[in-house]
Each structure stands twice: as C-alpha cells, then as structure tokens.
Design a protein around this motif. Sequence first.
Motif, short mmCIF file in Angstrom:
data_model
loop_
_atom_site.label_atom_id
_atom_site.label_comp_id
_atom_site.label_asym_id
_atom_site.label_seq_id
_atom_site.Cartn_x
_atom_site.Cartn_y
_atom_site.Cartn_z
N VAL A 2 0.88 -1.28 0.13
CA VAL A 2 0.09 0.00 0.08
C VAL A 2 0.84 1.07 0.01
O VAL A 2 1.85 1.26 0.74
N THR A 3 0.65 2.11 -0.88
CA THR A 3 1.45 3.47 -0.94
C THR A 3 0.34 4.42 -0.67
O THR A 3 -0.78 4.61 -1.07
N THR A 4 0.99 5.56 0.22
CA THR A 4 0.29 6.58 0.32
C THR A 4 0.56 7.69 -0.74
O THR A 4 1.75 7.98 -1.03
N GLN A 14 -4.66 6.24 0.00
CA GLN A 14 -3.72 5.31 0.09
C GLN A 14 -4.03 4.54 -1.29
O GLN A 14 -5.30 4.25 -1.55
N ASP A 16 -3.25 0.90 -3.42
CA ASP A 16 -3.02 -0.45 -3.34
C ASP A 16 -2.84 -1.13 -4.70
O ASP A 16 -3.76 -1.36 -5.41
N TRP A 17 -1.65 -0.87 -5.08
CA TRP A 17 -1.25 -1.37 -6.55
C TRP A 17 -1.77 -2.83 -6.78
O TRP A 17 -1.86 -2.98 -8.00
N GLN A 18 -1.40 -3.57 -6.04
CA GLN A 18 -1.56 -4.99 -6.24
C GLN A 18 -3.30 -5.21 -6.60
O GLN A 18 -3.38 -5.95 -7.29
N GLN A 19 -3.98 -4.70 -5.56
CA GLN A 19 -5.48 -4.62 -5.77
C GLN A 19 -6.00 -3.97 -6.77
O GLN A 19 -7.25 -3.84 -7.00
N TYR A 23 -7.92 3.89 -1.49
CA TYR A 23 -8.81 4.15 -0.29
C TYR A 23 -8.78 5.52 0.26
O TYR A 23 -7.73 6.08 0.40
N ARG A 29 -13.17 2.06 -0.40
CA ARG A 29 -12.61 1.69 -1.69
C ARG A 29 -13.04 2.01 -2.97
O ARG A 29 -14.35 2.02 -3.07
#
Length: 86
Positions: A2-4, A14, A16-19, A23, A29
């Motif tokens: 997760v990256t801010t 935030q 979430d590159w994988q998902q 957020y 989401r």
Amino acid sequence: MVTTILCTNLSHFQIDWQQKAVYCPQGKRSYLWKNNKNTYGKPVIDVEFRQRDRVLSELKLGKQAPGYKNAQKALNRFITELTRSV
C-alpha cells in the motif's frame, strides 16, 4: 503493498497497487481503476468512488454520528429513485 499519495490535497488517500484500488480517508475503496493517458499522452490512472460514498463524505458524518444511518438510508432511497427514472 500500500502506497500513500503524497500530493497536497490527496495526502490521506492510499493506493494498493496489487489490488488496483485507492482508499479515501474514510476507508472507502474505489470501484473503478482505469489505465489511461492525459492530454499530453502521459500515462495516468483514473479512479472513481461511488456517488453515495462521496456525498456521505461531504456531509462529514462519522459512522458513529447520530444522523449517519438516517442520511445513508435517505441517500440510498434517493439513488434508487434516480436510477429507476433513467
């Protein structure tokens, strides 16, 4: 992972590159993640949040606030009526 996002007006969001999700500060989401290009041809990612979540966020009612559930129900009824009329 997760990256801010560290932009001035997006500092509490935030990624979430994988998902492939973003957020918001209230924990909602994004429902849309679309790879795109801006007017200069540079890659960008478009994300969107549900209209209901955006309106509830603008009301600045926390989930524990006395009027939150009533506002959420009224908003859900309003959205249902709008979608029926289209």
